[in-house]
Write a protein that holds these residues in place. Structure first.
Motif, PDB file in Angstrom:
ATOM      1  N   ASP A   9      10.926  27.741  15.342  1.00  0.00           N
ATOM      2  CA  ASP A   9      12.397  27.410  16.151  1.00  0.00           C
ATOM      3  C   ASP A   9      13.196  28.157  15.663  1.00  0.00           C
ATOM      4  OD1 ASP A   9      10.712  25.764  17.940  1.00  0.00           O
ATOM      5  OD2 ASP A   9      11.344  23.961  16.859  1.00  0.00           O
ATOM      6  N   LEU A  13      15.692  31.124  17.419  1.00  0.00           N
ATOM      7  CA  LEU A  13      17.246  31.163  17.335  1.00  0.00           C
ATOM      8  C   LEU A  13      17.659  32.707  16.759  1.00  0.00           C
ATOM      9  CD1 LEU A  13      18.124  27.456  15.852  1.00  0.00           C
ATOM     10  CD2 LEU A  13      18.389  28.555  18.506  1.00  0.00           C
ATOM     11  N   ARG A  16      17.368  34.944  19.517  1.00  0.00           N
ATOM     12  CA  ARG A  16      18.526  35.116  20.557  1.00  0.00           C
ATOM     13  C   ARG A  16      19.730  35.485  20.036  1.00  0.00           C
ATOM     14  NH1 ARG A  16      18.878  29.319  21.412  1.00  0.00           N
ATOM     15  NH2 ARG A  16      16.764  29.426  22.122  1.00  0.00           N
ATOM     16  N   ARG A  17      19.905  35.264  18.731  1.00  0.00           N
ATOM     17  CA  ARG A  17      21.374  35.752  18.353  1.00  0.00           C
ATOM     18  C   ARG A  17      21.376  37.438  18.068  1.00  0.00           C
ATOM     19  NH1 ARG A  17      22.148  31.490  14.217  1.00  0.00           N
ATOM     20  NH2 ARG A  17      20.886  32.956  12.886  1.00  0.00           N
ATOM     21  N   GLU A  86      20.095  28.022  12.015  1.00  0.00           N
ATOM     22  CA  GLU A  86      20.926  26.974  12.877  1.00  0.00           C
ATOM     23  C   GLU A  86      22.536  27.238  12.589  1.00  0.00           C
ATOM     24  OE1 GLU A  86      19.477  23.173  12.242  1.00  0.00           O
ATOM     25  OE2 GLU A  86      17.562  23.448  13.549  1.00  0.00           O
TER      26      GLU A  86
END
Length: 117
Positions: A9, A13, A16-17, A86
């Motif tokens: 996961d 992330l 995505r960044r 995160e």
């Protein structure tokens, strides 16, 4: 302790960044590289390619699996990997405090530094 699924996961992330950056920036800052992310506390190595199109070909292997060397090797604890993904831990701080170790050529180190902002 984080799990393999939590790390996966985290990679999503991070991807995505990367993809949120304009294509011109990605083309300028990212050269395709093979990457191994070693997570000792999970006895796992994640293998992937870093490309201007994001993270590709993500796989994970447990134990002492012998794999071909990667151009960039990152060693990080599972909790720290998830915290960086995160945005609860600065990647620069993690590098400075040796919570993350990177083995790469000087050029790759400089490129990674520019990716971290």
């Amino acid at each position: 302790m984080s799990s393999i699924d939590a790390c996966l996961d985290g990679f999503a992330l991070i991807n995505r960044r990367i993809l949120e950056q304009p294509r011109q920036e990605r083309d300028r800052r990212i050269d395709e590289r093979s990457v191994a992310v070693v997570v000792p506390d999970l006895d796992t190595t994640f293998r992937l390619r870093l490309t201007p199109e994001g993270l590709a070909d993500l796989t994970h292997h447990t134990g002492g699996t012998h794999l071909s060397p990667a151009q960039v090797t990152v060693t990080v604890g599972g909790d720290d990997l998830v915290a960086i993904a995160e945005d609860r831990l600065s990647a620069k701080l993690a590098l400075a405090t040796r919570r993350v170790k990177v083995n790469a050529s000087l050029g790759d180190l400089l490129r990674m530094r520019s990716l971290l902002g």
